[in-house]
Design a protein around this motif. Structure first.
Motif, mmCIF file in Angstrom:
data_model
loop_
_atom_site.group_PDB
_atom_site.id
_atom_site.type_symbol
_atom_site.label_atom_id
_atom_site.label_comp_id
_atom_site.label_asym_id
_atom_site.label_seq_id
_atom_site.Cartn_x
_atom_site.Cartn_y
_atom_site.Cartn_z
ATOM 1 N N ARG A 127 0.842 -1.191 0.000
ATOM 2 C CA ARG A 127 0.000 0.000 0.000
ATOM 3 C C ARG A 127 0.880 1.244 0.000
ATOM 4 N NH1 ARG A 127 -2.508 0.584 6.156
ATOM 5 N NH2 ARG A 127 -0.560 1.269 7.149
ATOM 6 N N PRO A 128 0.369 2.367 -0.508
ATOM 7 C CA PRO A 128 1.208 3.563 -0.598
ATOM 8 C C PRO A 128 1.467 4.206 0.760
ATOM 9 C CG PRO A 128 -1.020 4.069 -1.307
ATOM 10 C CD PRO A 128 -0.971 2.577 -1.095
ATOM 11 N N ALA A 129 2.657 4.770 0.896
ATOM 12 C CA ALA A 129 3.025 5.568 2.067
ATOM 13 C C ALA A 129 4.146 6.500 1.619
ATOM 14 C CB ALA A 129 3.465 4.695 3.226
ATOM 15 N N TYR A 130 4.433 7.498 2.422
ATOM 16 C CA TYR A 130 5.420 8.508 2.072
ATOM 17 C C TYR A 130 6.553 8.530 3.092
ATOM 18 C CZ TYR A 130 1.746 10.329 -1.007
ATOM 19 O OH TYR A 130 0.783 10.463 -1.966
ATOM 20 N N TYR A 131 7.702 8.987 2.624
ATOM 21 C CA TYR A 131 8.819 9.235 3.534
ATOM 22 C C TYR A 131 9.308 10.663 3.342
ATOM 23 C CZ TYR A 131 12.377 9.132 -0.150
ATOM 24 O OH TYR A 131 13.138 9.430 -1.254
ATOM 25 N N MET A 132 9.933 11.196 4.365
ATOM 26 C CA MET A 132 10.545 12.517 4.287
ATOM 27 C C MET A 132 11.988 12.441 4.766
ATOM 28 S SD MET A 132 9.497 16.127 6.145
ATOM 29 C CE MET A 132 9.857 15.525 7.822
ATOM 30 N N LYS A 133 12.899 12.960 3.956
ATOM 31 C CA LYS A 133 14.304 13.069 4.326
ATOM 32 C C LYS A 133 14.596 14.529 4.662
ATOM 33 C CE LYS A 133 17.762 11.312 4.044
ATOM 34 N NZ LYS A 133 18.525 11.104 2.797
ATOM 35 N N ALA A 134 15.414 14.756 5.700
ATOM 36 C CA ALA A 134 15.829 16.098 6.073
ATOM 37 C C ALA A 134 17.143 16.009 6.827
ATOM 38 C CB ALA A 134 14.764 16.791 6.933
ATOM 39 N N TYR A 238 20.605 9.272 11.656
ATOM 40 C CA TYR A 238 22.030 8.989 11.667
ATOM 41 C C TYR A 238 22.763 10.325 11.656
ATOM 42 C CZ TYR A 238 26.572 6.986 10.631
ATOM 43 O OH TYR A 238 27.896 6.629 10.702
ATOM 44 N N VAL A 239 23.351 10.701 12.798
ATOM 45 C CA VAL A 239 23.981 12.008 13.019
ATOM 46 C C VAL A 239 22.921 13.085 12.804
ATOM 47 C CG1 VAL A 239 26.002 13.454 12.628
ATOM 48 C CG2 VAL A 239 26.169 10.994 12.215
ATOM 49 N N ASP A 240 22.996 13.852 11.706
ATOM 50 C CA ASP A 240 21.989 14.894 11.468
ATOM 51 C C ASP A 240 21.072 14.544 10.305
ATOM 52 O OD1 ASP A 240 24.126 15.196 9.604
ATOM 53 O OD2 ASP A 240 23.453 17.229 9.149
ATOM 54 N N ASP A 241 21.203 13.340 9.798
ATOM 55 C CA ASP A 241 20.412 12.885 8.657
ATOM 56 C C ASP A 241 19.223 12.088 9.190
ATOM 57 O OD1 ASP A 241 19.600 12.328 6.117
ATOM 58 O OD2 ASP A 241 21.184 10.894 5.673
ATOM 59 N N MET A 242 17.997 12.540 8.916
ATOM 60 C CA MET A 242 16.820 11.890 9.498
ATOM 61 C C MET A 242 15.790 11.525 8.433
ATOM 62 S SD MET A 242 15.333 15.341 11.322
ATOM 63 C CE MET A 242 17.012 15.943 11.646
ATOM 64 N N VAL A 243 15.011 10.487 8.725
ATOM 65 C CA VAL A 243 13.952 10.054 7.823
ATOM 66 C C VAL A 243 12.717 9.725 8.652
ATOM 67 C CG1 VAL A 243 14.792 7.661 7.858
ATOM 68 C CG2 VAL A 243 13.335 8.419 5.989
ATOM 69 N N LEU A 244 11.549 10.174 8.171
ATOM 70 C CA LEU A 244 10.269 9.913 8.832
ATOM 71 C C LEU A 244 9.287 9.371 7.799
ATOM 72 C CD1 LEU A 244 11.343 13.015 9.940
ATOM 73 C CD2 LEU A 244 9.623 12.421 11.650
ATOM 74 N N LEU A 267 17.780 24.334 20.214
ATOM 75 C CA LEU A 267 19.175 23.962 19.997
ATOM 76 C C LEU A 267 19.950 24.957 19.144
ATOM 77 C CD1 LEU A 267 18.635 20.134 19.351
ATOM 78 C CD2 LEU A 267 19.324 21.249 21.484
ATOM 79 N N ALA A 268 19.305 26.031 18.708
ATOM 80 C CA ALA A 268 19.975 27.085 17.926
ATOM 81 C C ALA A 268 20.580 26.556 16.626
ATOM 82 C CB ALA A 268 21.041 27.790 18.771
ATOM 83 N N ILE A 269 19.926 25.558 16.042
ATOM 84 C CA ILE A 269 20.297 25.059 14.723
ATOM 85 C C ILE A 269 19.026 24.990 13.887
ATOM 86 C CG2 ILE A 269 22.341 23.771 15.432
ATOM 87 C CD1 ILE A 269 20.660 21.273 15.642
ATOM 88 N N ARG A 270 19.158 24.690 12.610
ATOM 89 C CA ARG A 270 17.971 24.622 11.766
ATOM 90 C C ARG A 270 18.148 23.587 10.673
ATOM 91 N NH1 ARG A 270 16.788 29.504 7.860
ATOM 92 N NH2 ARG A 270 15.326 27.861 7.245
ATOM 93 N N LEU A 271 17.020 23.150 10.097
ATOM 94 C CA LEU A 271 17.064 22.217 8.985
ATOM 95 C C LEU A 271 17.574 22.915 7.737
ATOM 96 C CD1 LEU A 271 13.687 20.287 9.451
ATOM 97 C CD2 LEU A 271 15.979 19.506 10.050
ATOM 98 N N HIS A 272 18.237 22.146 6.889
ATOM 99 C CA HIS A 272 18.731 22.694 5.624
ATOM 100 C C HIS A 272 17.540 22.907 4.691
ATOM 101 C CE1 HIS A 272 21.037 23.406 2.061
ATOM 102 N NE2 HIS A 272 22.180 23.166 2.674
ATOM 103 N N PRO A 273 17.276 24.141 4.281
ATOM 104 C CA PRO A 273 16.061 24.417 3.496
ATOM 105 C C PRO A 273 16.058 23.765 2.114
ATOM 106 C CG PRO A 273 17.469 26.357 3.567
ATOM 107 C CD PRO A 273 18.057 25.369 4.539
ATOM 108 N N LYS A 274 17.239 23.374 1.602
ATOM 109 C CA LYS A 274 17.311 22.803 0.267
ATOM 110 C C LYS A 274 17.438 21.272 0.275
ATOM 111 C CE LYS A 274 19.329 26.938 -1.839
ATOM 112 N NZ LYS A 274 20.466 27.492 -2.630
ATOM 113 N N LYS A 275 17.354 20.678 1.449
ATOM 114 C CA LYS A 275 17.523 19.225 1.521
ATOM 115 C C LYS A 275 16.305 18.512 2.085
ATOM 116 C CE LYS A 275 22.546 19.210 1.592
ATOM 117 N NZ LYS A 275 23.771 18.706 2.271
ATOM 118 N N LYS A 276 15.165 19.149 1.976
ATOM 119 C CA LYS A 276 13.911 18.492 2.319
ATOM 120 C C LYS A 276 13.445 17.683 1.112
ATOM 121 C CE LYS A 276 9.036 19.567 3.241
ATOM 122 N NZ LYS A 276 8.037 20.655 3.354
#
Length: 375
Positions: A127-134, A238-244, A267-276
């Motif tokens: 069945r269909p489902a989605y993933y998100m990398k950031a 894995y480190v700062d690479d995440m998947v949901l 944490l005074a950090i942010r997601l990379h806006p071009k790697k979503k």
């Protein structure tokens, strides 16, 4: 139970450090008068007179340009002393799907867990489902060292240990270092990737055991937020690479915004806006060097290219057989072979091993590992 600073703990830290850094100049110099140096280190630590020495800074160009900071061997022993004293109390607080720098986990564990998440949410791809990398923008260079210290203080109550941790965590190696690469190579490193331009109180040096461990401590609040507040069932980092994963892409988009807000505020950090990246799970999930698809897994092409580049560089130098060159080549190739063992990669393993086997490099029967023949 509180950790104690003993001479035995210092010796244990030395042996742990020695296993990871064999036959370096700093190590051999330290071992020339080993007992005296370890006793002096213990006395400096107990008296509070220990000071961090000069680091070595160099630039690597593969797989991408970045600075690497190598602490003096004596300081590396201290890093292992800190890690041995506090690792268990933090590992117990980390979520299961944190894969980096934890015994028994790593890239291959991350591959297996994320594959299982994908199979579960899609009911074995039916069945269909989605993933998100950031991932986090300029992660190591953006870490706020004062926030890091506060996170460590929550679970480290020994005065001697916390004083040592503060010294290591707040240390800026760019104020006292020996360059091992030419200026032109340091100039090639993008400013936002350089510790020289990280800003006051920001950045951890890539290359130290404590930096890897501290990065996990720093990201643990995010893991807890994702699991307890967002209640994301299928998540891995894995480190700062995440998947949901989720059945609804709108939920993933909402989670992205909430994660980014949490990171900035806490944490005074942010997601990379071009790697979503959001897509159907069965289109291929790029994670820890692998591409996960229904019923099969591929090694990311960049890993293949990097391995071949390493071999070509060794060949262009005339196939040097000195122990340092052979150990360096074997370490790189074995990393690649280890990744190929996770997929249907026997032919590729055989091809690589056949290319570099000689009187001085030998592979095992199944082409899973290569080592200098003298071993």
């Amino acid at each position: 139970m509180d950790a104690k600073l003993t001479i035995y703990a210092v010796f244990d830290a030395y042996f742990d450090c020695r296993r990871e850094k064999r036959n370096t100049i700093n190590q051999l110099r330290f071992e020339a008068d080993l007992e005296k140096n370890l006793v002096e280190l213990y006395e400096d630590l107990t008296s509070g007179s220990y000071k961090i020495g000069r680091s070595i800074a160099f630039v690597i160009t593969h797989p991408k340009i970045r600075e690497v900071w190598a602490a003096d061997f004596r300081d590396r022993v201290v890093h292992h002393l800190i890690y041995n004293a506090i690792c268990d109390r933090f590992h117990r607080r980390f979520i299961r799907d944190n894969y980096a720098c934890i015994p028994g986990r790593g890239t291959h564990d991350g591959l297996r867990r994320v594959t299982a998440h994908a199979r579960s949410i899609t009911q074995s791809w039916s069945r269909p489902a989605y993933y998100m990398k950031a991932d986090v923008a300029n992660f190591f260079n953006s870490i706020d060292r004062s926030i890091l210290v506060k996170l460590l203080e929550q679970h480290v109550h020994e005065d001697w240990l916390m004083a040592l941790i503060r010294q290591v965590a707040l240390h800026d190696p760019s104020t006292n270092y020996q360059p091992r690469s030419p200026d032109k190579e340091f100039a090639m490193v993008p400013r936002h990737k350089s510790l020289f331009h990280a800003g006051d109180g920001k950045g951890l040096p890539i290359g130290n055991l404590t930096s890897q461990f501290f990065a996990n401590v720093y990201m643990n609040p995010l893991d807890q937020f994702v699991k307890k507040t967002l209640r994301a069932r299928y998540y891995g980092r894995y480190v700062d690479d995440m998947v949901l994963f989720h059945e609804d892409p709108a939920v993933l988009n909402d989670w992205y915004e909430r994660i980014d807000q949490f990171l900035q505020e806490t944490l005074a950090i942010r997601l990379h806006p071009k790697k979503k990246h959001i897509n159907f799970a069965d289109k291929g999930i790029d994670f820890t060097g692998f591409i996960i698809k229904p019923g099969r897994t591929y090694l990311r092409q960049t890993a293949v290219i990097n391995c071949k580049q390493k071999i070509r560089a060794w060949e262009r130098k005339g196939k040097p057989i000195d122990p340092e060159a052979l150990d360096d080549l074997a370490e790189s190739v074995n990393s690649y072979l280890g990744m190929l063992r996770q997929v249907d990669g026997y032919n590729a393993r055989k091809s690589v091993c056949k290319r570099i086997e000689s009187l001085f490099l030998q592979a095992d029967e199944d082409c899973t590992k290569i080592k200098p023949a003298s071993d």
